[in-house]
Write an enzyme that holds these catalytic residues in place. Structure first.
Site, PDB file in Angstrom:
ATOM      1  N   GLU A 109       2.421   7.062   5.600  1.00  0.00           N
ATOM      2  CA  GLU A 109       3.640   7.460   4.874  1.00  0.00           C
ATOM      3  C   GLU A 109       4.273   8.725   5.463  1.00  0.00           C
ATOM      4  O   GLU A 109       4.391   9.758   4.791  1.00  0.00           O
ATOM      5  CB  GLU A 109       3.318   7.671   3.387  1.00  0.00           C
ATOM      6  CG  GLU A 109       2.776   6.430   2.738  1.00  0.00           C
ATOM      7  CD  GLU A 109       2.534   6.534   1.226  1.00  0.00           C
ATOM      8  OE1 GLU A 109       2.581   5.509   0.546  1.00  0.00           O
ATOM      9  OE2 GLU A 109       2.288   7.648   0.741  1.00  0.00           O
ATOM     10  N   GLU A 150       0.380  -1.387   1.742  1.00  0.00           N
ATOM     11  CA  GLU A 150      -0.090  -0.982   0.411  1.00  0.00           C
ATOM     12  C   GLU A 150       0.813  -1.568  -0.647  1.00  0.00           C
ATOM     13  O   GLU A 150       2.044  -1.456  -0.548  1.00  0.00           O
ATOM     14  CB  GLU A 150      -0.046   0.547   0.231  1.00  0.00           C
ATOM     15  CG  GLU A 150      -1.131   1.310   0.928  1.00  0.00           C
ATOM     16  CD  GLU A 150      -1.056   2.801   0.661  1.00  0.00           C
ATOM     17  OE1 GLU A 150      -0.651   3.204  -0.446  1.00  0.00           O
ATOM     18  OE2 GLU A 150      -1.400   3.561   1.578  1.00  0.00           O
TER      19      GLU A 150
END
Ligand code: BGP
Length: 470
Positions: free
Chosen positions: A173, A365
């Protein structure tokens, strides 16, 4: 779904391994975060304070139990397992010349165990754990010196695991640096500092480091698949007022700033303007643009949990969300932690990324944090989690089958209960496998399968065809 689709589960070293000081491992930023809860932030302490509780220190003890856990992943039919390497197992302080052999051996064992069952490891190189010594000595990613330390670490792991690992993600991320620079990059920003200036500088160092890693990886093994990973927060405009639409576009621009560099090899003009407007254009060295150009990625990993709303209204009502509090969307229900539940948002995310970049995507995810009830007979009927996964997988299928998005895989967050990144809690459970451990660090650490485990096994066996609730 396509043949060879990588169904699996995801985890991160600092949230599952524990053994925080075992066999030479050094301290990482994750090891100095206390536990918190909904509305109680985790505290980042200066070193370890003996009277405080740090959930990463034992976590779910995956370090000592990975054989048992991977056997369960195999039983669920996983084709891949996404995890990360704890940088401080390999370089305990981060700036050593030589790696820690015991740490390298641990991951040899872990990847071999996966391969024994035909499970493809998908490895994040840095997932929210910067070596703490680098924070103290250099201010972590504020410093350009981090680039060399990171590349040295990458070189060691690429060479060591080149025949065991094919799929790599550089930074987890990467865009979260603008939301939580401490967690994402070990960077604490003092009051009065220009937040954006620090964050874009540190982000630039990560982008250069990531690009160098990609180029190096390609040299070490041309068969590597080297990807990026972003938190994807689709923003809906609250109304069709053009000002709200513009706000939604601008919210997305601040996140695309990073993926554009990783995919296209250069900052867009818009990104440079955003930075200039905030007096936050990062210092760059002469060779940087060549490095960025030369280190573009093969695929786009992203996380997706909830969608967001953009508005120009000042009295909007906020709710929770992954890394950023979102404005309440009246059309969506929310989890106990206030994260909206929006399967269509996943389909939109996949389309937007694929249309923008024309590279395969990877849903790295997606999952549902909830409190589970363990019944007297040990069963856990987590229908709410099944419902969430089912509807998101259906949306992903629509993106692939109806919209033509190329997608390499889907890894549910998480395959097993682990420590929550934002709150440090155990009770915010994501796993298909339950772990007996509570927020105070008590419990037997015993593993047991939830209903979602069996449901996901059925989904994988049918390659995403059989998604019925029972
Ligand atoms: C992502 C992180 C993960 C993970 C997940 C769920 O942003 O990459 O590490 O934890 O979110 O979030 P949380 O654990 O805060 O509920």
């Amino acid at each position: 779904m396509p043949e060879n689709f990588l169904w699996g589960g995801a985890a991160a070293a600092n949230q599952c391994e524990g053994a925080y000081d075992t066999e030479g491992k050094g301290l990482s930023t994750a090891d100095v975060f206390t536990s918190g809860g909904l509305g109680t932030p985790r505290i980042y302490t200066d070193g370890i304070k003996p009277d405080l509780y740090y959930p990463s220190h034992t976590a779910i003890d995956f370090y000592h139990r990975y054989r048992e856990d991977i056997a369960l992943f195999a039983e669920a039919g996983f084709k891949c397992f996404r995890t990360s390497i704890n940088w401080t197992r390999i370089f305990p302080e981060g700036d050593e010349e030589r790696p820690n052999e015991a740490g390298l051996r641990f991951y040899d064992g872990l990847f071999e165990e996966c391969l024994k069952y035909g499970i493809e490891p998908v490895v994040t190189i840095s997932h929210y754990e910067t070596p703490y010594a680098l924070v103290k000595k250099y201010g972590a990613w504020r410093s350009r010196r981090m680039i060399d330390f990171f590349v040295r670490y990458c070189e060691v792991i690429f060479r060591r695991y080149k025949d065991k690992v094919k799929y790599w993600l550089t930074f987890n991320e990467i865009n979260v640096i603008i939301l939580n620079p401490l967690m994402a990059a070990g960077v604490r920003i003092a009051e009065g500092e220009n937040f954006d200036r620090v964050v874009y500088q540190a982000g630039h160092h990560q982008l250069v480091a990531g690009a160098r890693a990609v180029a190096l990886g390609r040299e070490i093994n041309p068969a590597f698949k080297l990807g990026m990973m972003m938190l994807y927060p689709p923003f809906y405009a609250e109304t069709c007022r053009p000002e709200d639409q513009l706000a939604a576009m601008q919210a997305m621009d601040s996140h695309y700033l990073f993926s554009d560099v990783q995919v296209r090899g250069a900052y867009s003009q818009k990104a440079l303007n955003i930075q200039a407007e905030k007096d936050a254009v990062p210092d760059r060295e002469a060779g940087d643009s060549g490095i960025l150009k030369n280190g573009t990625v093969d695929f786009i990993g992203f996380s997706y949990y909830n969608s967001n709303v953009a508005t120009t209204r000042e009295d909007a009502l906020f709710t929770g969300g992954n890394m950023l509090n979102a404005i309440k969307n009246p059309y969506l229900k929310e989890s106990e932690w206030g994260w909206s539940i929006d399967p269509i948002g996943l389909r939109l995310a996949m389309n937007s990324l694929y249309d923008r970049y024309r590279l395969p995507v990877f849903v790295a995810e997606n999952g549902f944090g909830a409190q589970d009830i363990v019944n007297d007979d040990g069963s856990i009927h987590d229908l709410y989690r099944i419902d969430y996964l089912r509807r998101h997988i259906m949306a992903m299928r629509d993106a692939v089958v109806k919209d033509g998005v190329e997608c390499l895989g889907y890894t549910v967050w998480s395959c097993i209960d682990l420590v929550s990144a934002s709150t440090g809690e155990m009770k915010k459970r994501y796993g298909l496998i339950h772990v007996d451990r509570n927020d105070e660090g008590h419990g037997t650490l015993r593993r047991s399968k939830k209903d979602s485990f069996y449901w996901y096994r059925c989904c994988i066996r049918s390659n995403g065809e059989k998604l019925d609730l029972r």
